[in-house]
Motif scaffolding. Structure first.
Motif, PDB file in Angstrom:
ATOM      1  N   MET A   1      90.139  48.330  63.958  1.00 33.73           N
ATOM      2  CA  MET A   1      90.078  46.897  64.243  1.00 33.73           C
ATOM      3  C   MET A   1      88.803  46.523  65.001  1.00 33.73           C
ATOM      4  O   MET A   1      88.039  45.684  64.582  1.00 33.73           O
ATOM      5  CB  MET A   1      91.302  46.477  65.061  1.00 33.73           C
ATOM      6  N   GLY A   2      88.582  47.183  66.141  1.00 30.81           N
ATOM      7  CA  GLY A   2      87.421  46.840  66.948  1.00 30.81           C
ATOM      8  C   GLY A   2      87.675  47.192  68.396  1.00 30.81           C
ATOM      9  O   GLY A   2      88.724  47.732  68.758  1.00 30.81           O
ATOM     10  N   ILE A   3      86.709  46.855  69.262  1.00 34.77           N
ATOM     11  CA  ILE A   3      86.829  47.118  70.696  1.00 34.77           C
ATOM     12  C   ILE A   3      87.924  46.216  71.258  1.00 34.77           C
ATOM     13  O   ILE A   3      87.831  44.994  71.194  1.00 34.77           O
ATOM     14  CB  ILE A   3      85.490  46.834  71.396  1.00 34.77           C
ATOM     15  N   LYS A   4      88.959  46.822  71.811  1.00 33.42           N
ATOM     16  CA  LYS A   4      90.106  46.061  72.315  1.00 33.42           C
ATOM     17  C   LYS A   4      89.718  45.348  73.606  1.00 33.42           C
ATOM     18  O   LYS A   4      89.439  45.975  74.621  1.00 33.42           O
ATOM     19  CB  LYS A   4      91.303  46.982  72.521  1.00 33.42           C
ATOM     20  N   THR A   5      89.744  44.020  73.537  1.00 30.70           N
ATOM     21  CA  THR A   5      89.180  43.179  74.591  1.00 30.70           C
ATOM     22  C   THR A   5      90.250  42.261  75.172  1.00 30.70           C
ATOM     23  O   THR A   5      91.032  41.651  74.432  1.00 30.70           O
ATOM     24  CB  THR A   5      88.030  42.325  74.024  1.00 30.70           C
ATOM     25  N   VAL A   6      90.259  42.130  76.500  1.00 32.58           N
ATOM     26  CA  VAL A   6      91.151  41.203  77.190  1.00 32.58           C
ATOM     27  C   VAL A   6      90.303  40.220  77.983  1.00 32.58           C
ATOM     28  O   VAL A   6      89.376  40.617  78.698  1.00 32.58           O
ATOM     29  CB  VAL A   6      92.122  41.942  78.128  1.00 32.58           C
ATOM     30  N   VAL A   7      90.624  38.948  77.862  1.00 32.45           N
ATOM     31  CA  VAL A   7      89.949  37.892  78.616  1.00 32.45           C
ATOM     32  C   VAL A   7      90.821  37.512  79.808  1.00 32.45           C
ATOM     33  O   VAL A   7      91.990  37.166  79.641  1.00 32.45           O
ATOM     34  CB  VAL A   7      89.686  36.656  77.733  1.00 32.45           C
ATOM     35  N   VAL A   8      90.238  37.562  80.997  1.00 34.49           N
ATOM     36  CA  VAL A   8      90.934  37.216  82.231  1.00 34.49           C
ATOM     37  C   VAL A   8      90.448  35.859  82.710  1.00 34.49           C
ATOM     38  O   VAL A   8      89.256  35.678  82.971  1.00 34.49           O
ATOM     39  CB  VAL A   8      90.694  38.286  83.310  1.00 34.49           C
ATOM     40  N   GLY A   9      91.380  34.899  82.827  1.00 34.91           N
ATOM     41  CA  GLY A   9      91.026  33.544  83.236  1.00 34.91           C
ATOM     42  C   GLY A   9      90.941  32.638  82.033  1.00 34.91           C
ATOM     43  O   GLY A   9      90.016  32.747  81.229  1.00 34.91           O
ATOM     44  N   LEU A  10      91.930  31.745  81.899  1.00 34.35           N
ATOM     45  CA  LEU A  10      92.018  30.936  80.684  1.00 34.35           C
ATOM     46  C   LEU A  10      91.649  29.475  80.906  1.00 34.35           C
ATOM     47  O   LEU A  10      92.223  28.572  80.318  1.00 34.35           O
ATOM     48  CB  LEU A  10      93.419  31.052  80.084  1.00 34.35           C
ATOM     49  N   GLY A  11      90.648  29.262  81.765  1.00 34.54           N
ATOM     50  CA  GLY A  11      89.960  27.986  81.779  1.00 34.54           C
ATOM     51  C   GLY A  11      88.797  28.125  80.813  1.00 34.54           C
ATOM     52  O   GLY A  11      88.933  27.984  79.599  1.00 34.54           O
ATOM     53  N   MET A  12      87.620  28.477  81.353  1.00 33.79           N
ATOM     54  CA  MET A  12      86.467  28.787  80.514  1.00 33.79           C
ATOM     55  C   MET A  12      86.736  29.997  79.617  1.00 33.79           C
ATOM     56  O   MET A  12      86.123  30.167  78.557  1.00 33.79           O
ATOM     57  CB  MET A  12      85.241  29.054  81.394  1.00 33.79           C
ATOM     58  N   GLY A  13      87.698  30.822  80.014  1.00 34.15           N
ATOM     59  CA  GLY A  13      88.006  32.008  79.228  1.00 34.15           C
ATOM     60  C   GLY A  13      88.454  31.709  77.806  1.00 34.15           C
ATOM     61  O   GLY A  13      88.310  32.567  76.922  1.00 34.15           O
ATOM     62  N   LYS A  14      88.996  30.531  77.565  1.00 31.83           N
ATOM     63  CA  LYS A  14      89.390  30.180  76.194  1.00 31.83           C
ATOM     64  C   LYS A  14      88.177  30.171  75.269  1.00 31.83           C
ATOM     65  O   LYS A  14      88.283  30.555  74.096  1.00 31.83           O
ATOM     66  CB  LYS A  14      90.080  28.819  76.179  1.00 31.83           C
ATOM     67  N   VAL A  15      87.035  29.727  75.779  1.00 32.07           N
ATOM     68  CA  VAL A  15      85.812  29.721  74.973  1.00 32.07           C
ATOM     69  C   VAL A  15      85.436  31.153  74.621  1.00 32.07           C
ATOM     70  O   VAL A  15      85.075  31.465  73.478  1.00 32.07           O
ATOM     71  CB  VAL A  15      84.674  29.012  75.731  1.00 32.07           C
ATOM     72  N   HIS A  16      85.518  32.035  75.607  1.00 32.36           N
ATOM     73  CA  HIS A  16      85.227  33.450  75.355  1.00 32.36           C
ATOM     74  C   HIS A  16      86.179  34.014  74.301  1.00 32.36           C
ATOM     75  O   HIS A  16      85.755  34.717  73.378  1.00 32.36           O
ATOM     76  CB  HIS A  16      85.378  34.254  76.648  1.00 32.36           C
ATOM     77  N   ALA A  17      87.473  33.733  74.477  1.00 32.67           N
ATOM     78  CA  ALA A  17      88.473  34.301  73.569  1.00 32.67           C
ATOM     79  C   ALA A  17      88.234  33.876  72.128  1.00 32.67           C
ATOM     80  O   ALA A  17      88.355  34.685  71.194  1.00 32.67           O
ATOM     81  CB  ALA A  17      89.868  33.900  74.019  1.00 32.67           C
ATOM     82  N   ARG A  18      87.876  32.627  71.918  1.00 28.08           N
ATOM     83  CA  ARG A  18      87.630  32.144  70.555  1.00 28.08           C
ATOM     84  C   ARG A  18      86.421  32.830  69.943  1.00 28.08           C
ATOM     85  O   ARG A  18      86.437  33.186  68.756  1.00 28.08           O
ATOM     86  CB  ARG A  18      87.435  30.630  70.580  1.00 28.08           C
ATOM     87  N   GLU A  19      85.380  33.017  70.749  1.00 18.82           N
ATOM     88  CA  GLU A  19      84.185  33.667  70.213  1.00 18.82           C
ATOM     89  C   GLU A  19      84.452  35.142  69.936  1.00 18.82           C
ATOM     90  O   GLU A  19      83.998  35.688  68.923  1.00 18.82           O
ATOM     91  CB  GLU A  19      83.010  33.511  71.180  1.00 18.82           C
ATOM     92  N   ILE A  20      85.185  35.792  70.825  1.00 19.90           N
ATOM     93  CA  ILE A  20      85.516  37.206  70.619  1.00 19.90           C
ATOM     94  C   ILE A  20      86.342  37.370  69.350  1.00 19.90           C
ATOM     95  O   ILE A  20      86.103  38.280  68.545  1.00 19.90           O
ATOM     96  CB  ILE A  20      86.266  37.747  71.850  1.00 19.90           C
ATOM     97  N   ARG A  21      87.302  36.498  69.165  1.00 21.27           N
ATOM     98  CA  ARG A  21      88.161  36.573  67.980  1.00 21.27           C
ATOM     99  C   ARG A  21      87.365  36.435  66.689  1.00 21.27           C
ATOM    100  O   ARG A  21      87.737  36.996  65.647  1.00 21.27           O
ATOM    101  CB  ARG A  21      89.240  35.479  68.065  1.00 21.27           C
ATOM    102  N   ALA A  22      86.251  35.726  66.745  1.00 18.07           N
ATOM    103  CA  ALA A  22      85.426  35.502  65.554  1.00 18.07           C
ATOM    104  C   ALA A  22      84.312  36.527  65.390  1.00 18.07           C
ATOM    105  O   ALA A  22      83.523  36.420  64.443  1.00 18.07           O
ATOM    106  CB  ALA A  22      84.818  34.098  65.614  1.00 18.07           C
ATOM    107  N   THR A  23      84.241  37.520  66.287  1.00 16.07           N
ATOM    108  CA  THR A  23      83.126  38.470  66.271  1.00 16.07           C
ATOM    109  C   THR A  23      83.539  39.789  65.640  1.00 16.07           C
ATOM    110  O   THR A  23      84.431  40.476  66.158  1.00 16.07           O
ATOM    111  CB  THR A  23      82.622  38.726  67.705  1.00 16.07           C
TER     112      THR A  23
END
Length: 340
Positions: A1-23
């Motif tokens: 699948m890929g490097i298993k990544t967790v985003v901590v903090g779901l304010g600005m972290g939502k932006v990170h999560a969306r980009e990670i999901r698309a990478t």
């Protein structure tokens, strides 16, 4: 699948999560937040694993990369914990609160043999990305002065309005401008002089900062950040020995005004700005999966922090701050002069 990544903090972290999901090469394995409603939002949008505490993320041996999108004053201790658990770590910018914190994290990275990077994603903004490419071709000769600005109208909110949490527009957005200036200057910052005020919104954090940076190669850079600017300043204003480049409005769209000089003659043209492709997380994936060079290193981010911190100290003292010690100048501050 890929490097298993967790985003901590779901304010600005939502932006990170969306980009990670698309990478490609990265897997959004989970999200983490101490607030129940944020966890519910993360579960609904992203699925996967949902954690309440950083300790739960660290304890999961499947997690390979942790992204910390949390208030600035929490960066250091949280990153030290993730790296001690052998997790690769990405921090939101700015890197940390003080240069000493950055040095501690770099030492921990080396001790534990993990990746540490900072989310200076504005390097992939279309205007800066193309500007950096153009200037590499030396179209206006050696650069000697730049002015960058990022301004808004309205007060800071939540933790970004508190000094203890590392709030204020200078640390929050000035971090991007200092990073961009350092890359274009191709030299180390030598001295910083800054003026700040709290006009208009009268918050405990600054509402305006003008910082002048002098580099070892003689270049001068002036950076403006403001939440109280009722009108716009040019986003980019760059002078070289054979011309200039200017961009009026903030944002990736628009065009640059490009002036080339031949003697006393000046020739004007416009340079359109085209959007660029994959950004910050594409490089993180390439680095972790294929060993490609890391674009944003902790050492580069530490240089940014040295400038941000020096500007705050300069504004408080009224002195220019020397970042590079001189043999005959043991003090780290000296009274502002006309060449600063």
């Amino acid at each position: 699948m890929g490097i298993k990544t967790v985003v901590v903090g779901l304010g600005m972290g939502k932006v990170h999560a969306r980009e990670i999901r698309a990478t490609p090469g990265l897997e959004l394995y989970g999200v983490c937040d101490t607030r129940p409603h944020r966890r519910d939002e993360g579960r609904g949008e992203f699925g996967g694993h949902v954690y309440e505490r950083l300790e739960d993320v660290i304890a999961d041996e499947n997690v390979q990369l942790v992204v910390l999108a949390v208030p600035h004053h929490l960066h250091t201790e949280m990153a030290l914990a993730t790296m001690a658990a052998k997790k690769h770590t990405v921090l939101e910018k700015p890197f940390c609160m003080t240069p000493e914190e950055g040095e501690r994290m770099i030492a921990a990275r080396d001790e534990h043999g993990v990746m540490l990077s900072i989310h200076h994603q504005r390097r992939w903004d279309a205007d800066f990305y193309h500007l950096r490419e153009w200037l590499a071709q030396n179209p206006i000769g050696p650069l000697f002065h730049m002015q960058l600005s990022w301004h808004a109208w309205g007060p800071m909110h939540d933790w970004r309005a508190t000094r203890a949490a590392g709030g204020g527009i200078w640390y929050d957005l000035g971090a991007h401008l200092v990073d961009q200036a350092n890359l274009l200057a191709r030299s180390r910052p030598k001295r910083v002089f800054a003026v700040q005020n709290h006009a208009m919104w009268h918050q405990e954090v600054e509402t305006f900062c003008r910082a002048t940076i002098t580099y070892e190669n003689g270049m001068s850079v002036v950076i403006f950040t403001a939440t109280n600017a009722a009108t716009e300043m040019p986003r980019w204003y760059i002078l070289g020995e054979r011309g200039a480049i200017r961009k009026e409005r903030f944002g990736e769209a628009g065009e640059f005004e490009f002036i080339q000089c031949h003697g006393e003659e000046r020739h004007r043209a416009t340079l359109p700005i085209e959007l660029v492709g994959p950004g910050y997380y594409a490089n993180i994936s390439a680095h972790l999966n294929r060993g490609e060079p890391l674009e944003v290193t902790a050492e580069q981010a530490l240089e940014v922090i040295r400038v941000l911190d020096a500007a705050n100290r300069s504004a408080a003292s009224g002195d220019a701050i020397d970042l590079i010690e001189q043999p005959d100048a043991p003090r780290r501050t000296r009274r502002a002069r006309s060449d600063v």
